[in-house]
Design a protein around this motif. Structure first.
Motif, mmCIF file in Angstrom:
data_model
loop_
_atom_site.group_PDB
_atom_site.id
_atom_site.type_symbol
_atom_site.label_atom_id
_atom_site.label_comp_id
_atom_site.label_asym_id
_atom_site.label_seq_id
_atom_site.Cartn_x
_atom_site.Cartn_y
_atom_site.Cartn_z
ATOM 1 N N ALA A 517 4.024 1.193 0.628
ATOM 2 C CA ALA A 517 4.171 0.977 -0.811
ATOM 3 C C ALA A 517 4.757 -0.396 -1.124
ATOM 4 O O ALA A 517 4.335 -1.058 -2.077
ATOM 5 N N ASP A 518 5.715 -0.843 -0.339
ATOM 6 C CA ASP A 518 6.324 -2.150 -0.597
ATOM 7 C C ASP A 518 5.318 -3.270 -0.357
ATOM 8 O O ASP A 518 5.261 -4.237 -1.116
ATOM 9 N N ALA A 519 4.519 -3.136 0.705
ATOM 10 C CA ALA A 519 3.498 -4.146 0.977
ATOM 11 C C ALA A 519 2.460 -4.181 -0.136
ATOM 12 O O ALA A 519 1.961 -5.255 -0.513
ATOM 13 N N ALA A 520 2.119 -3.023 -0.679
ATOM 14 C CA ALA A 520 1.162 -2.965 -1.783
ATOM 15 C C ALA A 520 1.702 -3.696 -2.997
ATOM 16 O O ALA A 520 0.999 -4.495 -3.637
ATOM 17 N N ARG A 521 2.977 -3.448 -3.314
ATOM 18 C CA ARG A 521 3.579 -4.106 -4.477
ATOM 19 C C ARG A 521 3.644 -5.616 -4.283
ATOM 20 O O ARG A 521 3.325 -6.392 -5.186
ATOM 21 N N LYS A 522 3.994 -6.063 -3.112
ATOM 22 C CA LYS A 522 4.093 -7.506 -2.850
ATOM 23 C C LYS A 522 2.714 -8.174 -2.920
ATOM 24 O O LYS A 522 2.575 -9.267 -3.477
ATOM 25 N N ALA A 523 1.706 -7.525 -2.366
ATOM 26 C CA ALA A 523 0.363 -8.103 -2.402
ATOM 27 C C ALA A 523 -0.142 -8.214 -3.830
ATOM 28 O O ALA A 523 -0.716 -9.239 -4.239
ATOM 29 N N LEU A 524 0.065 -7.163 -4.622
ATOM 30 C CA LEU A 524 -0.392 -7.155 -6.008
ATOM 31 C C LEU A 524 0.385 -8.166 -6.840
ATOM 32 O O LEU A 524 -0.197 -8.926 -7.630
#
Length: 539
Positions: A517-524
């Motif tokens: 989830a954290d990687a998703a937020r950072k990528a977005l």
């Protein structure tokens, strides 16, 4: 000291200026529109709205009003042919169910409203959304600094002048744009190709048009590209029994200023192949056919749209449509910058995205002009023909406000019937299964950025969107879609995600799932910061 301050000043109240005002209002910014004429256009000219334009007008809340303003109550059907004469033989048919059909890439039909009716609807809707419209007002001077643009405006009735300071200015003031001239922006292209002469006339053509149901009665639009004895154009108007005829271009045009009414009657009768036609001339006029594009569409805080940015020959019908979509594509960017949701660099994409497609449309409509009206202009260097659906739905903005993928060569065009879903490409139209958030993907776009993801992705992308939107202070709804069709069209797996801009172009995508989830937020968030020119740490 300025008399007033406005967030956006729009100079010009035609198709482009009014559309820009409408969509600025839709996105929460109240612009000032000034137009030197006393009102909207009263001249019968640009007609017809492509489906991609109707999609934009649907977002603006006026698609049904525009459709109803045209013939046949908005079915979007028309009859267009290349023929030797009004009586035939027909050499080529150009129909909405033929090469102009676009329902496989859009939920919208064509509309056939004329510019004189379209502008009224645009103006009314822009005012409903908070735009201030001042007619009989012309631009006297324009200067800009790093922080603002200062314009002196004059009331053409009284001569009274006032000064307005704007955060941004949109030049939508037509072919002879004062804004463009004051910025010192030159034009390039083929220049003046020649001139045409038009005649509006009243006549009973129910006999010659009897094979076309509804045309003589004004319920369906028809246009003939006539080839004999000289190239010309015959078309219907919104007034039953009133028609237009345009004499094609020639190397040595006559002195149109010397044409008497009797000469105009002879011209129409000869052009239509109806030597005994009883008719009454209503109006005449001449128009230059020009093919030119501005060297740049932006200069500091000032941006060009419509005919101020490009002049294209009429055959093909994308001139007025491109003016409308100019306003649609620019307004969301202006609004986000004005509201502090985006940095000023977002507006650099206006030139990068709109000038290449303008060049393409100009070359395509030049080719149409040569083929239909002015064969003598064929110099052997015409662009290869492109299907109309590719011109309308297949252009890309890979060099604009998107996160381009490493293997993307930046092509200007792709086949919208075989979409790639790449950033910079138009978000593909996919009919969604029952129970989805909308009937199609296209219906999800227009008010803000949107994140699409699959139903089986859990909460990772939803949480990512909430986190990124919260940190950036923007609206970012998430739509979970089911089915393999949208995944195929957008080039992602069911665990991927696609970020779509308010103008229906893909801004970024993750083809597969993020690590967590954290990687998703950072990528977005990183993608949004890139697109919106919001540099900063992604923590």
């Amino acid at each position: 000291m300025s008399d007033e301050h406005v967030p956006v000043l729009i100079v010009g109240g035609g198709l482009a200026g009014l559309t820009t005002a409408l969509f600025l209002g839709l996105h929460g910014v109240r612009p000032l529109v000034v137009e030197k004429h006393p009102g909207t256009s009263v001249i019968m000219k640009a007609r017809g709205q492509y489906p991609h334009t109707m999609e934009a007008l649907r977002i603006g809340g006026i698609a049904d009003r525009i459709a109803a303003a045209g013939p046949d109550a908005g079915t979007g059907e028309f009859y267009m042919v290349v023929a030797d004469s009004l009586a035939g033989p027909v050499l080529k048919r150009i129909m909405t169910e033929g090469e102009m059909a676009m329902r496989h890439v859009s939920p919208e039909n064509w509309a056939m409203a004329g510019q004189e009716r379209t502008e009224v609807i645009l103006a009314d809707r822009a005012a409903e959304l908070g735009a201030e419209l001042r007619f009989d007002t012309e631009l006297v001077s324009l200067t800009q600094s790093a922080d603002a643009v200062t314009a002196v405006l004059r009331d053409v009735r009284t001569g009274t002048e006032r000064t307005v300071t704007a955060d941004h200015v949109v030049g939508a003031d037509g072919a002879h744009s004062a804004v463009r001239r004051k910025l010192g922006i030159a034009m390039h292209g083929r220049g003046n190709l020649g001139e045409i002469f038009r005649v509006f006339f009243d006549a009973d053509l129910s006999g010659p048009l009897r094979q076309l149901p509804g045309v003589a009665e004004g319920r369906k639009f028809a246009l003939f590209w006539l080839q004999q004895p000289v190239p010309g154009v015959f078309y219907t108007t919104d007034v039953p029994g009133r028609y237009g005829y345009v004499l094609g271009m020639s190397r040595n045009p006559p002195d149109f200023a010397a044409f008497t009414e009797e000469r105009c009657v002879e011209l129409v009768r000869t052009g239509l192949g109806l030597p005994d036609l009883a008719m009454k001339v209503v109006e005449t006029g001449r128009t230059d056919i020009v093919s030119e594009i501005a060297d740049r569409f932006s200069e500091g805080r000032v941006h060009l749209v419509g005919d101020a940015a490009r002049l294209v020959p009429a055959p093909g019908g994308l001139g007025g449509n491109t003016a409308i979509t100019d306003g649609f594509y620019l307004a969301w960017k202006l609004a986000m910058v004005v509201k502090g949701e985006a940095g000023p660099g977002l507006l650099d994409s206006h030139d990068a995205e709109r000038r290449p497609v303008s060049e393409m449309i100009g070359e395509q409509q030049l080719r149409n002009t040569v083929e239909r009206l002015a064969g003598y202009l064929d110099d052997g260097a015409l662009a290869d023909p492109l299907p109309p659906v590719v011109q309308a739905f297949g252009y890309r903005c890979a060099n604009g406000a998107v996160v381009r993928e490493p293997d993307d060569a930046g092509e200007l065009l792709e086949d919208p019937a075989a979409p790639t879903g790449r950033p910079g490409s138009r978000a593909p139209y996919v009919v969604l299964p029952e129970g989805s958030p909308a009937a199609s993907t296209t219906a999800l776009f227009g008010r803000s950025f949107v994140l699409l993801t699959g139903e089986g992705t859990g909460d990772a992308w939803t949480a990512a969107a909430a986190g990124a939107a919260g940190r950036l202070g923007i609206t970012l709804p998430v739509h979970r879609l089911a089915g393999a069709e949208w995944e195929k069209s957008y080039g992602v797996t069911g665990a991927g995600a696609v970020l779509v801009r308010p103008d229906r172009f893909v801004a970024w995508r993750s083809k597969g799932p993020a690590a967590d989830a954290d990687a998703a937020r950072k990528a977005l968030e990183s993608a949004l910061r890139t697109v919106l020119d919001r540099p900063g740490p992604v923590l």
